[in-house]
Design an enzyme around this catalytic site. Structure first.
Site, PDB file in Angstrom:
ATOM      1  N   HIS A   1       0.841  -1.187   0.000  1.00 50.80           N
ATOM      2  CA  HIS A   1       0.000   0.000   0.000  1.00 50.80           C
ATOM      3  C   HIS A   1       0.884   1.247   0.000  1.00 50.80           C
ATOM      4  O   HIS A   1       2.092   1.164   0.229  1.00 50.80           O
ATOM      5  CB  HIS A   1      -0.960   0.003   1.199  1.00 50.80           C
TER       6      HIS A   1
HETATM    7  P1  TYD Z   1      -2.031  -3.280   7.400  1.00 53.46           P
HETATM    8  O1  TYD Z   1      -1.728  -1.824   7.274  1.00 53.46           O
HETATM    9  O2  TYD Z   1      -2.817  -3.931   6.326  1.00 53.46           O
HETATM   10  O3  TYD Z   1      -0.666  -4.067   7.635  1.00 53.46           O
HETATM   11  P2  TYD Z   1       0.635  -4.170   6.684  1.00 53.46           P
HETATM   12  O4  TYD Z   1       1.150  -2.775   6.461  1.00 53.46           O
HETATM   13  O5  TYD Z   1       1.584  -4.972   7.472  1.00 53.46           O
HETATM   14  O6  TYD Z   1       0.226  -4.854   5.429  1.00 53.46           O
HETATM   15  O7  TYD Z   1      -2.755  -3.501   8.787  1.00 53.46           O
HETATM   16  C1  TYD Z   1      -3.209  -4.762   9.227  1.00 53.46           C
HETATM   17  C2  TYD Z   1      -4.452  -4.558  10.082  1.00 53.46           C
HETATM   18  O8  TYD Z   1      -4.164  -3.803  11.261  1.00 53.46           O
HETATM   19  C3  TYD Z   1      -5.553  -3.820   9.341  1.00 53.46           C
HETATM   20  O9  TYD Z   1      -6.789  -4.406   9.712  1.00 53.46           O
HETATM   21  C4  TYD Z   1      -5.463  -2.423   9.895  1.00 53.46           C
HETATM   22  C5  TYD Z   1      -4.973  -2.630  11.298  1.00 53.46           C
HETATM   23  N1  TYD Z   1      -4.140  -1.535  11.809  1.00 53.46           N
HETATM   24  C6  TYD Z   1      -4.565  -0.790  12.901  1.00 53.46           C
HETATM   25  O10 TYD Z   1      -5.666  -0.994  13.459  1.00 53.46           O
HETATM   26  N2  TYD Z   1      -3.774   0.198  13.393  1.00 53.46           N
HETATM   27  C7  TYD Z   1      -2.561   0.479  12.844  1.00 53.46           C
HETATM   28  O11 TYD Z   1      -1.852   1.384  13.318  1.00 53.46           O
HETATM   29  C8  TYD Z   1      -2.139  -0.286  11.691  1.00 53.46           C
HETATM   30  C9  TYD Z   1      -0.813  -0.013  11.029  1.00 53.46           C
HETATM   31  C10 TYD Z   1      -2.956  -1.277  11.222  1.00 53.46           C
END
Ligand code: TYD
Length: 134
Positions: free
Chosen positions: A50
């Site tokens: 992302h």
């Molecule tokens: P995501 O950003 O998709 O993880 P990565 O960057 O590792 O691919 O986040 C995973 C899950 O955690 C998603 O449901 C969003 C949640 N999340 C939070 O609630 N708070 C946060 O600060 C972050 C970074 C993610």
């Protein structure tokens, strides 16, 4: 400007081990609003995929290593985060992927904003379009 911006993090280590301090608007170039960390990521799992519209982040493996891949819509670069003093600054509108997490990897992330799903761009084709018009 290179896509990979490694921050100079000083270690105040001595014979007892390393001590590393991260401070708002000092060695971290923004006010830190949120801290999170990734642990126990399986080696065959890649994460990220992302970009953010506004958020800035700093990422550092405080244990172990992973491969950070960045993409500004034109250029792609990658770097191993493999040291607790090797932090990377990830500016807004940069597509990021993390690969090859070592079993002992703890990836610490400092963020300039609170969590906001609206700030995410999770589609690579949307990212390419937005990056072009930026
Ligand atoms: P995501 O950003 O998709 O993880 P990565 O960057 O590792 O691919 O986040 C995973 C899950 O955690 C998603 O449901 C969003 C949640 N999340 C939070 O609630 N708070 C946060 O600060 C972050 C970074 C993610």
């Amino acid at each position: 400007m290179s896509l990979i911006e490694i921050l100079d993090i000083e270690s105040r280590g001595d014979e007892r081990g390393q001590l590393i301090a991260l401070e708002n608007n000092k060695n971290i170039p923004f006010a830190i609003k949120r801290v999170y960390y990734l642990t126990q990521t399986r080696e065959d799992v890649a994460r990220g995929f992302h970009a953010h519209k506004e958020l800035m982040q700093v990422a550092v493996c405080i244990s172990g290593r992973c491969l950070m891949k960045l993409d500004d819509g034109v250029n792609q670069e990658e770097v191993w985060l493999d040291s607790p003093v090797k932090a990377i600054l990830i500016r807004k509108m940069i597509w990021r992927e993390m690969h090859h997490f070592s079993p002992d990897c703890v990836l610490l992330v400092l963020a300039s904003e609170l969590y906001d799903e609206q700030d995410y761009i999770r589609s690579y084709s949307d990212f390419k379009l937005l990056a072009k018009s930026n």
